[in-house]
Design an enzyme around this catalytic site. Structure first.
Site, PDB file in Angstrom:
ATOM      1  N   ASN A 295       0.805  -1.219   0.000  1.00 35.61           N
ATOM      2  CA  ASN A 295       0.000   0.000   0.000  1.00 35.61           C
ATOM      3  C   ASN A 295       0.840   1.273   0.000  1.00 35.61           C
ATOM      4  OD1 ASN A 295      -2.384  -1.575   0.135  1.00 35.61           O
ATOM      5  ND2 ASN A 295      -2.062  -1.805   2.345  1.00 35.61           N
ATOM      6  N   ARG A 296       2.027   1.196  -0.590  1.00 33.95           N
ATOM      7  CA  ARG A 296       2.923   2.349  -0.713  1.00 33.95           C
ATOM      8  C   ARG A 296       3.438   2.863   0.630  1.00 33.95           C
ATOM      9  NH1 ARG A 296       3.209   0.682  -5.025  1.00 33.95           N
ATOM     10  NH2 ARG A 296       3.169   1.763  -7.047  1.00 33.95           N
ATOM     11  N   LEU A 297       3.289   2.080   1.707  1.00 29.43           N
ATOM     12  CA  LEU A 297       3.824   2.474   3.012  1.00 29.43           C
ATOM     13  C   LEU A 297       5.237   1.896   3.148  1.00 29.43           C
ATOM     14  CD1 LEU A 297       0.645   2.010   5.247  1.00 29.43           C
ATOM     15  CD2 LEU A 297       1.512   4.089   4.157  1.00 29.43           C
TER      16      LEU A 297
END
Length: 216
Positions: free
Chosen positions: A194-196
């Protein structure tokens, strides 16, 4: 010709590994060597390829891929033509950044610092370890200069091949040699869902390194 894909729709959800402040080495070169060794063992394509970014006297940037040839406590070494565009820019502004990207491991490393020329004897040793054809190529190519056609360098290569055909040793060109990037900052990036993503940075503070986490 129009693209057949919508670039905005291309994305990957990274989930292979994690990276934390507690898991990394206290010394960034040691952490880099751990990741480089894992890239080598994983047989990623061109594991030593790094994007070298430089700027000219006006602050305009340029970038290209070069190959890492040595890692030590002092820094990262690569070799090139001193009269090439990157060589000229390093004379004007002796600082650079390099970026490694290993997609199959979902990892990126960014390193910034001052760049110095390697000692002539170090450049000599590496030059004479290269294949003979590569040694001749260093003489034949006026890197980054405009030439009329490919035949120009092919003719030069042929003439030099004939000249050094029976030579036991080819001298290193005075315009060719090594540089060492002496790091002042490292960033280790590990892809996460999730792009974290995980981003761990080392910043040099006198004789030690400060480790911190950045938001993705």
């Amino acid at each position: 010709m129009a693209l057949t894909h919508n670039l905005a729709d291309i994305r990957s959800n990274y989930s292979r590994q994690a990276l934390s402040e507690d898991s990394v080495s206290r010394e960034p070169i040691q952490q880099f060597n751990v990741w480089l060794e894992e890239a080598l063992k994983s047989k990623v394509e061109e594991p030593t390829a790094m994007v070298l970014s430089t700027v000219n006297a006006q602050g305009k940037p340029s970038a290209r891929v070069v190959l890492l040839k040595d890692v030590s406590a002092d820094g990262l070494s690569f070799f090139t033509n001193y009269e090439s565009r990157k060589g000229q820019e390093l004379r004007e502004s002796p600082f650079a950044a390099v970026t490694f990207f290993w997609p199959s491991l979902e990892r990126q490393v960014r390193i910034e610092g001052k760049v110095v020329k390697l000692a002539p004897e170090v450049s000599d040793t590496y030059f004479h370890s290269r294949p003979k054809g590569s040694q001749i190529g260093a003489w034949a190519s006026p890197q980054s200069q405009e030439i009329e056609s490919r035949e120009v360098i092919e003719k030069a290569d042929q003439q030099l091949s004939e000249k050094y055909n029976d030579a036991d040793t080819i001298p290193r060109p005075p315009h060719w040699g090594g540089y060492q990037l002496q790091p002042e900052r490292f960033e280790f990036w590990q892809g996460r869902p999730n792009r974290l993503h995980d981003r761990i940075v080392y910043e040099q503070q006198q004789d030690s390194w400060k480790i911190k986490r950045l938001a993705p």
